[in-house]
Scaffold this motif. Structure first.
Motif, short mmCIF file in Angstrom:
data_model
loop_
_atom_site.label_atom_id
_atom_site.label_comp_id
_atom_site.label_asym_id
_atom_site.label_seq_id
_atom_site.Cartn_x
_atom_site.Cartn_y
_atom_site.Cartn_z
N HIS A 1 95.50 -37.20 10.46
CA HIS A 1 95.87 -35.80 11.32
C HIS A 1 94.56 -35.16 11.82
O HIS A 1 94.34 -34.82 13.09
N ILE A 2 93.50 -35.08 11.06
CA ILE A 2 92.28 -34.49 11.30
C ILE A 2 91.41 -35.24 12.30
O ILE A 2 90.99 -34.77 13.25
N ILE A 3 91.45 -36.49 12.28
CA ILE A 3 90.74 -37.58 13.08
C ILE A 3 91.48 -37.54 14.40
O ILE A 3 90.84 -37.46 15.45
N GLY A 4 92.84 -37.34 14.39
CA GLY A 4 93.57 -37.24 15.73
C GLY A 4 93.16 -35.99 16.46
O GLY A 4 93.17 -35.87 17.54
N ILE A 5 93.09 -34.89 15.73
CA ILE A 5 92.82 -33.53 16.29
C ILE A 5 91.51 -33.53 16.91
O ILE A 5 91.18 -33.16 17.87
N LEU A 6 90.49 -34.36 16.33
CA LEU A 6 89.05 -34.42 16.81
C LEU A 6 89.10 -35.21 17.94
O LEU A 6 88.32 -35.02 18.94
N ALA A 7 89.75 -36.38 18.12
CA ALA A 7 89.98 -37.12 19.16
C ALA A 7 90.67 -36.65 20.28
O ALA A 7 90.23 -36.65 21.39
N PHE A 8 91.62 -35.66 19.90
CA PHE A 8 92.43 -34.85 20.78
C PHE A 8 91.39 -33.99 21.62
O PHE A 8 91.31 -33.68 22.85
N LEU A 9 90.57 -33.42 20.70
CA LEU A 9 89.60 -32.32 21.09
C LEU A 9 88.56 -33.28 22.18
O LEU A 9 88.43 -32.30 23.45
N ASN A 10 88.23 -34.15 21.96
CA ASN A 10 87.39 -35.01 23.13
C ASN A 10 88.17 -35.41 24.35
O ASN A 10 87.66 -35.94 25.45
N TYR A 11 89.59 -35.67 24.06
CA TYR A 11 90.37 -36.06 25.11
C TYR A 11 90.82 -34.79 26.25
O TYR A 11 90.70 -35.08 27.40
N LEU A 12 90.70 -33.65 25.74
CA LEU A 12 90.80 -32.59 26.39
C LEU A 12 90.14 -32.46 27.65
O LEU A 12 90.63 -32.36 28.89
N PRO A 13 88.76 -32.81 27.74
CA PRO A 13 87.88 -32.24 29.07
C PRO A 13 88.42 -33.34 30.03
O PRO A 13 88.02 -33.05 31.05
#
Length: 436
Positions: A216-228
């Motif tokens: 869950h937390i690694i997914g959120i951090l990966a998603f954070l970097n996918y956003l831009p």
């Protein structure tokens, strides 16, 4: 201790990478010309609250609007729980905020209900794209990446919400067994019904809880970097984009100050225009000729297609798609930004937004009706870019369709768009109208 060190390093690297990407986007936006949009602050705060936070323009289409509201609220509110997860990861604790007692139970219960609503909304959006195949999700600009991007985002949200609920379901079982540090904390109105589906082994439950926590937390951090690099960056940019949106009436077109100064000088011999910028252009040929709000618009575009679906030119089969205008502007800006990173800030690759990305046929198909501006859920203004490209074609190149050339000649010679002389303008009123 090892887990804490690993988590802290992963968190720092993820935030650092995200910061680097955001700084590049800000740099690209600043390539645009300056424009002042700091007036009428109270109205701007109201617009942002109503459109970005209140989702008012999304609700024009109720089904999509309601589902988007579920996903939006889930994203905003559930991510409050990420703060606890991050602190737990850094300090090696478990449910650090459990000391809040009944309020903590209310929060966790609310998060679970919202997670279920997010899953519902995402499944509806997947069905609309993959089963119903709504027309506005297709088009010449919606190639492999834009289509895949939307699906990736929805699948990521399914995985994140599923991991969150599964983690809580395992935690609920371990709490009921009073195992280790799994203290009685939180309420689980959704995951308690998922817990019977999990293995009965305590060791397996601990593994599932830890795996889902990390996922869950690694997914959120990966998603954070996918956003831009995705259309989902509007999650962050929707707020400044609506704050800086154009508050003038939709039919109001901005004047070019350089042209206004020339007109004032002709009408008033005492008026002294300010020194002209020798590098200034009439209108825009490339992204650096647009203002920074227009460039921010391009990065804020959600590619939802609402603008194109109401565009009368597109509906009648013409080449224009307002969504493509915004996507082309963003793609050109990204290309130019990468070229400057590689070759220096003063470098220009010889390409331009007009002709290399957006064709003449597209800009002249626009009827300037403002339907695209009205339809956009985050107040993006494709029309302003189209008008600036037109201005360049007319005022810098004298390159216009033949029909417009005739109209310009009539305005110059007859002070009207028609071919009739001013002296003959009232001839239509002659005669005995009583016999008609």
């Amino acid at each position: 201790m090892l887990a804490q060190i690993v988590f802290t390093l992963v968190f720092i690297v993820a935030v650092a990478l995200f910061t680097v990407q955001v700084r590049k986007i800000i740099r690209n936006i600043r390539l645009g010309k300056n424009i002042c949009r700091n007036d009428r602050k109270a109205e701007r705060w109201t617009t942002m609250a109503r459109v970005a936070m209140g989702q008012s323009k999304m609700m024009v289409r109720p089904v999509a609007g309601l589902m988007h509201l579920f996903v939006y609220l889930g994203f905003v509110i559930i991510n409050l729980e990420v703060l606890e997860i991050v602190l737990d990861g850094i300090f090696g604790t478990h449910r650090l905020f459990a000391f809040m007692g009944g309020f903590y139970s209310f929060l966790i219960g609310s998060f679970e209900i919202l997670a279920l609503l997010v899953l519902l909304g995402v499944l509806v959006f997947l069905a609309r794209r993959l089963v119903v195949r709504l027309k506005r999700f297709s088009g010449v600009e919606m190639k492999a990446w834009p289509k895949s991007d939307a699906i990736y985002i929805l699948l990521i949200e399914v995985l994140l919400m599923t991991a969150f609920l599964t983690m809580n379901a395992a935690d609920y079982q371990l709490q009921s067994r009073l195992y280790g540090h799994y203290i009685q904390a939180g309420a689980f109105p959704v995951s308690q019904f998922l817990s019977p589906l999990l293995p009965s082994s305590t060791e397996a439950l601990v593994f599932i809880e830890r795996f889902c926590w990390w996922f869950h937390i690694i997914g959120i951090l990966a998603f954070l970097n996918y956003l831009p690099i995705s259309k989902h960056f509007h999650i962050l940019l929707a707020f400044p984009n609506t704050w800086y949106s154009n508050l003038n009436p939709k039919g109001h077109f901005s004047n070019m100050q350089s042209v206004s100064n020339e007109v004032k000088a002709m009408l008033d011999p005492s008026f002294t225009p300010p020194p002209a910028d020798p590098d200034a252009k009439f209108g825009a040929k490339d992204v650096v000729d647009l203002n920074w709000v227009q460039l921010m618009n391009a990065y804020t575009c959600t590619e939802c297609g609402r603008c194109t679906s109401v565009c009368p030119a597109n509906i009648t089969g013409k080449l224009l798609s307002p969504r493509k205008i915004m996507m082309d502007t963003r793609d050109r800006l990204e290309e130019l930004g990468k070229a400057k990173d590689k070759n220096g800030a003063s470098y220009h690759d010889g390409k331009a937004l007009l002709d290399d990305y957006i064709s003449r046929e597209e800009i002249w198909a626009c009827t300037t009706c403002n339907a695209c501006v009205e339809a956009c859920p985050v107040n993006i203004d494709p029309l302003s870019i189209i008008l600036d490209l037109r201005r360049y074609a007319v005022m810098e190149e004298s390159n216009v369709p033949n029909s417009l050339s005739a109209m310009f000649a009539n305005v110059e010679n007859n002070a009207a768009p028609w071919k009739y002389a001013p002296a003959d303008r009232l001839n239509w009123a002659q005669g005995d109208w009583s016999k008609e």
